[in-house]
Design a protein around this motif. Structure first.
Motif, short mmCIF file in Angstrom:
data_model
loop_
_atom_site.label_atom_id
_atom_site.label_comp_id
_atom_site.label_asym_id
_atom_site.label_seq_id
_atom_site.Cartn_x
_atom_site.Cartn_y
_atom_site.Cartn_z
N ASN A 58 1.16 -1.28 0.15
CA ASN A 58 -0.07 0.06 0.00
C ASN A 58 0.71 1.38 -0.02
O ASN A 58 1.69 1.56 1.31
CB ASN A 58 -0.88 -0.21 1.14
CG ASN A 58 -1.85 1.43 1.25
OD1 ASN A 58 -1.87 1.63 0.31
ND2 ASN A 58 -2.15 1.24 2.68
N ASN A 61 -0.28 5.92 1.86
CA ASN A 61 0.31 5.91 3.81
C ASN A 61 -0.71 6.84 4.64
O ASN A 61 0.04 6.80 5.75
CB ASN A 61 1.56 5.28 4.31
CG ASN A 61 2.40 4.06 3.74
OD1 ASN A 61 2.08 2.93 3.77
ND2 ASN A 61 3.31 3.95 3.25
N ASN A 64 -4.72 5.43 6.66
CA ASN A 64 -4.85 4.11 7.44
C ASN A 64 -6.47 3.44 7.93
O ASN A 64 -6.35 2.33 8.98
CB ASN A 64 -4.20 3.93 8.49
CG ASN A 64 -3.70 2.23 8.61
OD1 ASN A 64 -3.24 1.61 8.18
ND2 ASN A 64 -3.13 1.94 9.77
N HIS A 69 -9.34 1.85 3.36
CA HIS A 69 -8.18 0.90 1.73
C HIS A 69 -9.87 0.16 1.39
O HIS A 69 -9.69 -0.38 0.12
CB HIS A 69 -7.95 -0.18 3.18
CG HIS A 69 -7.24 0.64 3.79
ND1 HIS A 69 -6.19 1.60 3.39
CD2 HIS A 69 -6.36 -0.17 5.19
CE1 HIS A 69 -5.16 1.27 3.86
NE2 HIS A 69 -5.04 0.91 5.01
N ASP A 72 -10.72 1.61 -2.00
CA ASP A 72 -9.53 1.57 -2.91
C ASP A 72 -9.36 0.22 -3.76
O ASP A 72 -8.50 0.13 -4.75
CB ASP A 72 -7.91 1.99 -2.27
CG ASP A 72 -7.00 1.85 -3.39
OD1 ASP A 72 -6.90 3.15 -4.09
OD2 ASP A 72 -5.87 1.63 -2.65
N GLY A 159 -4.13 -2.45 3.91
CA GLY A 159 -4.75 -1.54 2.80
C GLY A 159 -3.75 -2.04 1.13
O GLY A 159 -4.10 -2.08 0.49
N SER A 160 -1.98 -2.98 1.42
CA SER A 160 -2.31 -3.55 0.65
C SER A 160 -2.99 -4.73 -0.43
O SER A 160 -3.84 -5.56 0.45
CB SER A 160 -0.42 -4.66 1.33
OG SER A 160 0.16 -3.42 1.33
N THR A 161 -2.10 -5.44 -1.00
CA THR A 161 -2.77 -6.72 -1.93
C THR A 161 -1.80 -6.98 -2.11
O THR A 161 -1.20 -7.32 -2.37
CB THR A 161 -3.85 -5.80 -3.44
OG1 THR A 161 -2.94 -4.98 -4.05
CG2 THR A 161 -4.74 -4.95 -2.31
N TRP A 392 -0.43 0.85 -9.80
CA TRP A 392 -0.20 1.00 -8.07
C TRP A 392 1.11 0.37 -7.56
O TRP A 392 1.33 0.31 -6.41
CB TRP A 392 -1.40 0.51 -7.30
CG TRP A 392 -1.92 -0.52 -7.71
CD1 TRP A 392 -1.08 -1.88 -7.05
CD2 TRP A 392 -2.94 -1.05 -8.54
NE1 TRP A 392 -2.20 -3.50 -7.53
CE2 TRP A 392 -2.96 -2.79 -8.32
CE3 TRP A 392 -3.85 -0.94 -9.78
CZ2 TRP A 392 -3.91 -3.36 -8.96
CZ3 TRP A 392 -4.65 -1.26 -9.86
CH2 TRP A 392 -4.47 -2.51 -10.03
#
Length: 459
Positions: A58, A61, A64, A69, A72, A159-161, A392
């Motif tokens: 993500n 930052n 949070n 999240h 998005d 929020g990372s994927t 991204w």
């Protein structure tokens, strides 16, 4: 972190499935293209799936908040679904269904795009990569159904994927996966130049043929439990290993050759110790990419790799340099004696001969109660697996998890910082206990270190 007991602790991770969306090609496949013939090499491949999971940090930052999240994630998912539909119009067989061993019905029935989320952070995944945890990302047998291709898009709590691709080996090898991802990312990011696949060359070079009397030759199932460990070979250690071996030969061994030979040697030593055998008889299967040897374009879709094998039958301690020498000889023999024959008659004779040899090897091993130790290997080294940017950023890590391949499997890929190799090794548990403590191995490799790819604590 490197203690063996740490390896046995499985981090709890649960993926909550949010949606399963059926994605169809954006344009219908013309009627004259709806019957797709696979190549001879695809025809003899098992209908299991190649899996690859790509982890994206993500990069925003500043916020949070979970709702942010998720919003998005939802926007990214819609973008991916739309571009996937366009990509499938170029890779239309992937959205079809297998009709028989040689034919895909390109009926545009579509592929599954699965949305998932987890309360785990990407940092937790990367801190101590655990095979049981990574098994959660490829689609399950229930999810696969009769799909040739499936995708999973996962949201982490930070929020990372992660994007997981799972595609049948009946129509794809690693090169095909790379070609698909190159096209998909180009369409997703609006690139003016979209690399397109070649769907006709494979079957033209290797026409499918009836292969009578070929049995599966499967390995006997075992009740033994197997486990996977991750090892990192730094570039400096690989160079040290290459110099050690190079001093005894005129040729310069490759990174993959020396790392694979060392793993094979140490795994064989563990197997010998557990079995109590005084002699070693072992085969290592490797795959040769025929594209590079036959001047076939990289964008040709299909399985254009063929296995060759190397045998050692020595006393229990086989010298490492001898194993590398035999591996190099195996490669050269394959190039000189088999590649040219692949160019003749679509390779039919050499395929049938090799299949019979492999079936005979497995049959002999089953009859002798597994006295021949067989290892299989796969390498993603030199493939640009950390370059796929959907808009991204590039992935910080990639892994390939093959749940159903069983034990004695070695998978290699490049480390992100260049020059090093990351190895996932799967062995039965009793042999792994000895293997992961092998001092020769641990002189060159580190057992499952915390990845240095983490750039922020908010991953």
């Amino acid at each position: 972190m490197n203690d063996a007991s740490t390896q046995n602790k499985t981090m709890e991770i649960k993926l909550e499935k949010l949606n399963t969306i059926l994605i169809k090609p954006s344009k219908p496949t013309p009627s004259h293209l709806q019957t797709f013939k696979v190549s001879l090499l695809d025809q003899v491949c098992p209908n299991n799936h190649i899996n690859g999971t790509f982890f994206y940090p993500n990069n925003n930052n500043n916020n949070n908040n979970h709702n942010h999240h998720f919003s998005d994630f939802s926007n990214k998912s819609k973008i991916l679904q739309n571009s996937l539909s366009q990509t499938l119009s170029h890779f239309y067989p992937f959205a079809g269904r297998l009709h028989d061993d040689t034919t895909i019905h390109c009926n545009d029935n579509g592929v599954f795009f699965i949305e998932s989320q987890t309360t785990t952070t990407l940092s937790e995944i990367l801190t101590n990569p655990n095979f049981k945890t990574l098994e959660c990302f490829p689609p399950t047998t229930e999810e696969k159904q009769n799909m040739l291709l499936l995708l999973r898009f996962t949201l982490f709590s930070c929020g990372s994927t992660a994007i997981t691709i799972s595609i049948t080996h009946r129509i794809a090898d690693t090169n095909t996966v790379i070609s698909f991802l190159n096209t998909w990312t180009a369409i997703t990011t609006g690139n003016e130049i979209v690399p397109l696949p070649d769907l006709t060359v494979a079957a033209a070079l290797f026409p499918p043929r009836e292969i009578p009397g070929m049995s599966s030759g499967s390995v006997k199932t075992s009740d033994a439990k197997f486990t996977t460990r991750r090892f990192i070979f730094k570039a400096s250690k690989i160079e040290e290993l290459k110099i050690k071996i190079k001093n005894k030969f005129e040729f310069h061994p490759s990174r993959v050759e020396v790392v694979l030979a060392l793993i094979w040697k140490c795994a064989l030593s563990a197997s010998t110790a557990v079995s109590g055998s005084k002699t070693t008889s072992s085969i290592l299967f490797q795959a040769m990419n025929l594209r590079t040897r036959m001047n076939i374009p990289e964008n040709v879709v299909g399985t254009l790799a063929w296995p060759f094998w190397v045998t050692v039958e020595e006393e229990s301690h086989v010298a490492l340099d001898e194993m590398v020498k035999r591996m190099r000889k195996g490669v050269m023999d394959f190039i000189e004696n088999k590649v040219e024959r692949f160019k003749e008659e679509g390779g039919f004779k050499v395929v049938v001969e090799n299949l019979k040899e492999r079936v005979e090897i497995l049959k002999r091993n089953n009859e002798n109660e597994g006295s021949l130790v067989i290892y299989n290997s796969s390498s993603w080294c030199k493939f640009p697996v950390l370059e796929f940017d959907f808009g991204w950023g590039k992935p910080v890590w990639c892994c390939s998890v093959h749940i159903n391949l069983g034990s004695n499997f070695i998978y290699l890929m490049d480390t992100k910082n260049g020059g090093g190799i990351e190895a996932f090794v799967t062995l039965v548990e009793d042999e792994m206990k000895l293997f992961q403590q092998n001092q020769e191995l641990l002189h060159y490799a580190v057992l499952n270190p915390t990845t240095t790819l983490i750039s922020t604590s908010k991953l």
